[in-house]
Design a protein around this motif. Structure first.
Motif, short mmCIF file in Angstrom:
data_model
loop_
_atom_site.label_atom_id
_atom_site.label_comp_id
_atom_site.label_asym_id
_atom_site.label_seq_id
_atom_site.Cartn_x
_atom_site.Cartn_y
_atom_site.Cartn_z
N LEU A 504 -92.40 3.83 -36.09
CA LEU A 504 -91.20 4.38 -36.20
C LEU A 504 -90.04 3.25 -36.25
O LEU A 504 -90.11 2.60 -35.21
CB LEU A 504 -90.87 5.13 -34.75
N ARG A 505 -89.28 3.18 -37.41
CA ARG A 505 -88.21 2.34 -37.39
C ARG A 505 -86.87 2.80 -36.67
O ARG A 505 -86.56 3.72 -36.88
CB ARG A 505 -87.95 2.06 -38.87
N ALA A 509 -79.82 6.05 -37.87
CA ALA A 509 -79.82 7.56 -37.67
C ALA A 509 -80.28 7.78 -36.21
O ALA A 509 -80.07 9.01 -35.61
CB ALA A 509 -80.68 8.28 -38.82
N LEU A 510 -80.98 7.06 -35.49
CA LEU A 510 -81.60 7.29 -34.14
C LEU A 510 -80.56 6.67 -33.14
O LEU A 510 -80.93 7.04 -31.94
CB LEU A 510 -82.92 6.40 -34.12
N HIS A 511 -79.39 6.00 -33.42
CA HIS A 511 -78.98 5.49 -32.60
C HIS A 511 -78.18 6.28 -31.43
O HIS A 511 -78.50 6.20 -30.29
CB HIS A 511 -77.79 4.51 -33.08
N LEU A 522 -86.86 15.66 -31.14
CA LEU A 522 -85.87 15.32 -32.01
C LEU A 522 -85.86 14.03 -32.73
O LEU A 522 -85.73 14.05 -33.89
CB LEU A 522 -84.52 15.37 -31.40
N MET A 523 -86.15 12.93 -31.99
CA MET A 523 -86.25 11.58 -32.49
C MET A 523 -87.60 11.66 -33.45
O MET A 523 -87.65 10.86 -34.58
CB MET A 523 -86.67 10.59 -31.55
N THR A 529 -87.96 12.55 -41.07
CA THR A 529 -87.02 12.53 -42.33
C THR A 529 -86.86 11.21 -42.82
O THR A 529 -86.56 11.15 -44.18
CB THR A 529 -85.67 12.96 -41.83
N GLY A 530 -86.92 10.28 -42.10
CA GLY A 530 -86.91 8.85 -42.56
C GLY A 530 -88.20 8.05 -43.15
O GLY A 530 -88.33 7.01 -43.54
#
Length: 562
Positions: A504-505, A509-511, A522-523, A529-530
């Protein structure tokens, strides 16, 4: 040396030093050492010796288990021989045919005749297969605890009781258990006292495997426990409380750092030993089983000047091995790298490695505070166990340091929520964490005995559901591998291990989800998606590549929502 032995060694053109070394080895070790010197396969050396002696090679499938118990243990081990079934299985009165892995000596015939009443017919056998057959059927170290007679006694006196010192026998037995564990690639040894027996088990490729042991082992239980405690410098009279110790042991070319733990149980003391090989060869990211795509993701973050990389997974999932591979990849003269570990599992040249000592108050947090005053570029923290360690590590990553560490979580997104639960401010997590890697170790299929079978769609769909994967993942897959079982893999169907990874990078989008304390599912969806490949997908890919089985993937992975 016997004439046949001397003649064979002459054909190999050995030096005088090599001849002396061969003479000092056990019969079971000689042919293997010659194979090493001549860079030849052991089976080739067996064929060469067979041709030289004019002795037929005994096939291992004809080793005779029924007749094995009729020959004294000392004879089997000292002469390294096993009985062979006659060509006709019904011929119970046929000649005594024995296979051995080295030229026969005259005294061997005399001892066999004295103890078995028959003159043997000799054949040649693969010494490695002979050793495995004896160990698997009579137990590890059985000859050390054999109370029949000493092979050095005069033939006339073999009926007298053995007066061998019991302490020496126990020492040999314990050493044999360690040696066999190294040969089998075990990571742990467990001595477990039961009502009727003392059970010994090795952990091999992540699973516990029972070790064949002599029938009389139970009577030596207290002596074996005391021997292990003495090796670890523990109090042998204390049997009511748990104790922890450490053993440094050299077995052949292997140097072991062994962590020992005792625990009082119903029928004595249970002892667990973790084997750490100080000289084990370091693994690269590719050898760990990472795909090229995953390696590219990791390499990009390893090139950053600061940030934190977390590796997650349960105990025994290879987290320390991965961190070690990262350290070796970036190790250079212009970087000061300091590690804080418990224990130091791998020695890395050029790296400052620190062993924590909890008993004197020098834990991860205390060590990490002092490490920051040592002007490091890269810091590796063996494990984040508490808020203080997590807080120091995160803040170090924000002040110009590249930090590696581990957490115990089921998947990559779970590491974010775990740090939040520890009390770390979400905005610090979002700013400091660059990459989270969840991993597991799967047993690798034995390449010599696996088979392929057409897939049963209903069963595969059930497995995909467990792995949180859609039905479309089957695609054009029509067959999958099935584990078999052969001599090379101890009839387990698997040999060695391979890793699966979920990377997981932490992107922009995760901020916001991290700062807003959103749940891990959700994460996970944002990560997929990424381009994040989940543990289930990684395992499925390995099964399709015939590197493991779908059953092994399902056994290892437990997908949990939340």
């Amino acid at each position: 040396m016997e004439l046949a032995e001397i003649d064979f060694l002459d054909t190999l053109e050995l030096t005088e030093e090599q001849r002396e070394e061969i003479d000092g080895l056990r019969r079971s070790e000689r042919l293997e050492r010659l194979a090493e010197w001549k860079t030849r396969d052991l089976s080739e050396m067996v064929e060469a010796l067979s041709t030289h002696l004019g002795m037929p090679v005994a096939p291992p499938e004809r080793f005779d288990l029924d007749r094995l118990n009729s020959i004294p243990l000392r004879i089997l081990h000292e002469f390294h021989c096993v009985p062979i079934r006659s060509e006709s299985d019904e011929d119970e009165n046929g000649p005594l045919v024995l296979a051995t892995g080295w030229p026969v000596e005259a005294i061997m015939d005399d001892w066999i005749y004295a103890t078995c009443g028959q003159r043997p017919v000799w054949q040649l056998g693969n010494p490695d297969r002979i050793s495995k057959f004896i160990t698997q059927n009579l137990g590890v170290g059985a000859e050390s605890l054999d109370e029949s007679f000493d092979i050095d006694d005069d033939l006339v006196g073999i009926e007298i009781e053995d007066e061998e010192d019991e302490d020496a026998a126990i020492i040999r037995f314990v050493n044999e258990v360690f040696s066999q564990a190294v040969d089998d690639g075990a990571t742990d040894i467990h001595f477990e006292p039961m009502e009727e027996e003392l059970r010994i088990r090795y952990r091999i490729d992540g699973l516990l495997v029972s070790v064949p042991v002599p029938d009389n082992l139970r009577k030596f239980q207290d002596a074996i426990v005391s021997r292990l405690k003495i090796m670890a410098k523990l109090n042998i009279s204390e049997r009511r409380l748990p104790q922890d110790g450490r053993i440094n042991l050299k077995s052949g070319d292997t140097t072991l750092d062994i962590r020992l733990s005792t625990m009082p149980v119903m029928y004595g003391e249970s002892i667990s030993l973790r084997l750490l090989n100080k000289k084990s060869a370091p693994l690269s990211l590719q050898q760990l089983g990472m795909s090229e795509q995953d390696q590219d993701k990791v390499d990009r973050v390893l090139g950053l000047p600061h940030g934190i990389i977390l590796v997650t997974g349960p105990t025994g999932s290879g987290k320390s091995t991965s961190l070690n591979a990262f350290i070796r990849k970036i190790n250079s003269e212009d970087r000061r790298i300091i590690t804080v570990e418990d224990p130091i599992e791998y020695e890395v040249p050029g790296v400052n490695q620190i062993q924590v000592k909890q008993e004197i108050g020098f834990g991860f947090a205390e060590a990490l505070r002092h490490v920051l005053r040592q002007d490091p570029n890269v810091i590796m923290v063996g494990e984040i166990r508490d808020r203080e360690t997590a807080d120091i590590a995160i803040r170090a990553s924000l002040t110009g340091h590249l930090v590696f560490s581990t957490l115990h979580t089921n998947d990559a997104p779970g590491a974010i929520t775990r740090l939040t639960d520890m009390g770390i401010e979400p905005f610090l997590i979002a700013s400091g964490v660059e990459l989270v890697i969840a991993q597991r170790l799967l047993r690798r299929l034995c390449p010599d005995c696996y088979t392929l079978r057409p897939i049963e769609r209903a069963s595969v769909l059930d497995s995909l559901t467990v792995l949180d994967m859609p039905e479309s993942a089957i695609g054009e897959v029509t067959e999958l591998p099935v584990a078999g079982g052969c001599e090379r893999c101890r009839n387990l169907g698997y040999k060695g291990r391979i890793g699966i990874y979920e990377i997981l990078r932490v992107t922009e989008a995760l901020h916001d989800p991290i700062v807003n304390r959103e749940a891990a599912p959700l994460m996970r969806e944002i990560g997929r998606t990424g381009g994040m490949v989940t543990l289930g997908e990684s395992g499925w890919n390995l099964a399709c590549k015939r590197l493991t089985t779908l059953e092994e993937v399902v056994r290892t992975i437990s997908v949990k929502e939340g």
